[in-house]
Motif scaffolding. Sequence first.
Motif, PDB file in Angstrom:
ATOM      1  N   GLU A 119      51.534  29.442  21.633  1.00  0.00           N
ATOM      2  CA  GLU A 119      51.908  30.825  21.958  1.00  0.00           C
ATOM      3  C   GLU A 119      50.694  31.628  22.428  1.00  0.00           C
ATOM      4  N   GLN A 120      49.536  31.385  21.810  1.00  0.00           N
ATOM      5  CA  GLN A 120      48.304  32.069  22.221  1.00  0.00           C
ATOM      6  C   GLN A 120      47.922  31.683  23.651  1.00  0.00           C
ATOM      7  N   LYS A 121      48.043  30.390  23.968  1.00  0.00           N
ATOM      8  CA  LYS A 121      47.728  29.927  25.326  1.00  0.00           C
ATOM      9  C   LYS A 121      48.660  30.567  26.350  1.00  0.00           C
ATOM     10  N   GLU A 122      49.947  30.640  26.029  1.00  0.00           N
ATOM     11  CA  GLU A 122      50.906  31.245  26.957  1.00  0.00           C
ATOM     12  C   GLU A 122      50.636  32.746  27.111  1.00  0.00           C
ATOM     13  N   ALA A 123      50.295  33.410  26.014  1.00  0.00           N
ATOM     14  CA  ALA A 123      49.966  34.844  26.088  1.00  0.00           C
ATOM     15  C   ALA A 123      48.731  35.068  26.960  1.00  0.00           C
ATOM     16  N   ARG A 124      47.745  34.210  26.834  1.00  0.00           N
ATOM     17  CA  ARG A 124      46.530  34.314  27.655  1.00  0.00           C
ATOM     18  C   ARG A 124      46.852  34.068  29.124  1.00  0.00           C
ATOM     19  N   ARG A 125      47.690  33.089  29.384  1.00  0.00           N
ATOM     20  CA  ARG A 125      48.107  32.770  30.756  1.00  0.00           C
ATOM     21  C   ARG A 125      48.805  33.973  31.394  1.00  0.00           C
ATOM     22  N   ILE A 126      49.697  34.608  30.644  1.00  0.00           N
ATOM     23  CA  ILE A 126      50.417  35.792  31.134  1.00  0.00           C
ATOM     24  C   ILE A 126      49.440  36.938  31.372  1.00  0.00           C
ATOM     25  N   GLN A 127      48.481  37.099  30.483  1.00  0.00           N
ATOM     26  CA  GLN A 127      47.448  38.130  30.623  1.00  0.00           C
ATOM     27  C   GLN A 127      46.675  37.935  31.929  1.00  0.00           C
ATOM     28  N   ILE A 128      46.332  36.704  32.238  1.00  0.00           N
ATOM     29  CA  ILE A 128      45.604  36.388  33.480  1.00  0.00           C
ATOM     30  C   ILE A 128      46.487  36.680  34.697  1.00  0.00           C
ATOM     31  N   ILE A 129      47.734  36.287  34.631  1.00  0.00           N
ATOM     32  CA  ILE A 129      48.660  36.503  35.751  1.00  0.00           C
ATOM     33  C   ILE A 129      48.852  37.995  35.997  1.00  0.00           C
ATOM     34  N   GLN A 130      49.016  38.775  34.939  1.00  0.00           N
ATOM     35  CA  GLN A 130      49.199  40.221  35.102  1.00  0.00           C
ATOM     36  C   GLN A 130      47.953  40.879  35.693  1.00  0.00           C
ATOM     37  N   ALA A 131      46.778  40.484  35.217  1.00  0.00           N
ATOM     38  CA  ALA A 131      45.533  41.041  35.757  1.00  0.00           C
ATOM     39  C   ALA A 131      45.384  40.680  37.236  1.00  0.00           C
ATOM     40  N   THR A 132      45.729  39.449  37.566  1.00  0.00           N
ATOM     41  CA  THR A 132      45.639  38.991  38.956  1.00  0.00           C
ATOM     42  C   THR A 132      46.600  39.762  39.849  1.00  0.00           C
ATOM     43  N   LEU A 133      47.821  39.933  39.405  1.00  0.00           N
ATOM     44  CA  LEU A 133      48.795  40.685  40.190  1.00  0.00           C
ATOM     45  C   LEU A 133      48.300  42.105  40.449  1.00  0.00           C
ATOM     46  N   ASP A 134      47.816  42.764  39.406  1.00  0.00           N
ATOM     47  CA  ASP A 134      47.295  44.121  39.575  1.00  0.00           C
ATOM     48  C   ASP A 134      46.207  44.163  40.642  1.00  0.00           C
ATOM     49  N   LEU A 135      45.283  43.234  40.575  1.00  0.00           N
ATOM     50  CA  LEU A 135      44.168  43.227  41.531  1.00  0.00           C
ATOM     51  C   LEU A 135      44.608  42.843  42.933  1.00  0.00           C
ATOM     52  N   PHE A 136      45.509  41.873  43.060  1.00  0.00           N
ATOM     53  CA  PHE A 136      45.991  41.491  44.387  1.00  0.00           C
ATOM     54  C   PHE A 136      46.749  42.652  45.033  1.00  0.00           C
ATOM     55  N   GLU A 151      46.186  45.878  44.363  1.00  0.00           N
ATOM     56  CA  GLU A 151      45.187  46.921  44.637  1.00  0.00           C
ATOM     57  C   GLU A 151      44.235  46.547  45.773  1.00  0.00           C
ATOM     58  N   ARG A 152      43.753  45.304  45.790  1.00  0.00           N
ATOM     59  CA  ARG A 152      42.660  44.915  46.683  1.00  0.00           C
ATOM     60  C   ARG A 152      43.013  43.831  47.700  1.00  0.00           C
ATOM     61  N   GLY A 153      44.166  43.213  47.563  1.00  0.00           N
ATOM     62  CA  GLY A 153      44.511  42.092  48.422  1.00  0.00           C
ATOM     63  C   GLY A 153      43.906  40.800  47.888  1.00  0.00           C
ATOM     64  N   TYR A 154      44.332  39.711  48.487  1.00  0.00           N
ATOM     65  CA  TYR A 154      43.881  38.393  48.030  1.00  0.00           C
ATOM     66  C   TYR A 154      42.387  38.202  48.264  1.00  0.00           C
ATOM     67  N   TYR A 155      41.945  38.384  49.503  1.00  0.00           N
ATOM     68  CA  TYR A 155      40.530  38.158  49.795  1.00  0.00           C
ATOM     69  C   TYR A 155      39.630  39.249  49.241  1.00  0.00           C
ATOM     70  N   GLY A 156      40.187  40.410  48.979  1.00  0.00           N
ATOM     71  CA  GLY A 156      39.398  41.499  48.405  1.00  0.00           C
ATOM     72  C   GLY A 156      39.203  41.377  46.909  1.00  0.00           C
ATOM     73  N   THR A 157      39.822  40.377  46.313  1.00  0.00           N
ATOM     74  CA  THR A 157      39.730  40.178  44.863  1.00  0.00           C
ATOM     75  C   THR A 157      38.843  38.975  44.560  1.00  0.00           C
ATOM     76  N   LYS A 158      37.897  39.182  43.674  1.00  0.00           N
ATOM     77  CA  LYS A 158      37.007  38.098  43.236  1.00  0.00           C
ATOM     78  C   LYS A 158      37.476  37.588  41.871  1.00  0.00           C
ATOM     79  N   THR A 159      37.202  36.328  41.604  1.00  0.00           N
ATOM     80  CA  THR A 159      37.592  35.768  40.306  1.00  0.00           C
ATOM     81  C   THR A 159      36.870  36.477  39.160  1.00  0.00           C
ATOM     82  N   SER A 160      35.670  36.967  39.422  1.00  0.00           N
ATOM     83  CA  SER A 160      34.957  37.708  38.364  1.00  0.00           C
ATOM     84  C   SER A 160      35.701  38.996  38.015  1.00  0.00           C
TER      85      SER A 160
END
Length: 190
Positions: free
Chosen positions: A5-22, A24-33
């Motif tokens: 459950e912790q792994k899935e929660a972390r995965r969802i957290q990453i996906i949500q952060a990525t969506l927000d940045l994509f 806001e900034r687009g795919y190429y405008g977003t860095k993995t950092s």
Amino acid sequence: MTRKEQKEARRIQIIQATLDLFVERGYYGTKTSQISRRAGISEGLLFHYFPTKEMLLEELINIGLEGMRMPMQFSAETGLDFFCQFTQMLFLHVGKNPFIAKMFVFMGHVVRAEDIPEKLRNQAASVDIIAYSRSWVEKGQTDGSIRKGDVLSLSNMYWCAIHGIMEQYAVHPEIPLPEPEWISDMLRGS
């Protein structure tokens, strides 16, 4: 919470952060950092879950496609009932989870953006919900629940309204969603 459950929660957290940045900034405008910082994790842990930024993009596209297929699971007695039921369900879920509204913005961008790898752009365009909805407009015109007019134009009008509302809600969630009937009334027959 179990380890799984912790792994899935972390995965969802990453996906949500990525969506927000994509969004806001687009795919190429977003860095993995930036993704790792927004998700509150190290970049190394991010790469443990998603070895490349393109894999994150593909995961988001798959989530978006799953959402785009949702109307295809509905059945209704009349053509207008289909649009009424779907709008009601969508607004109910968006009100509880703004992620859905952001997915509309993201998927709209992915289909049009030249900064997205062509293979993934084509994958995102593989579900044509406007064309699918034509049959419901035709059914509604036959049963009298939907106004007369060009079937494709009416389907397009509905989805443009939905997409526009989702874009605004993604940016301004403090503005209440309209009543679902207001949207389906655009299609209502006389």
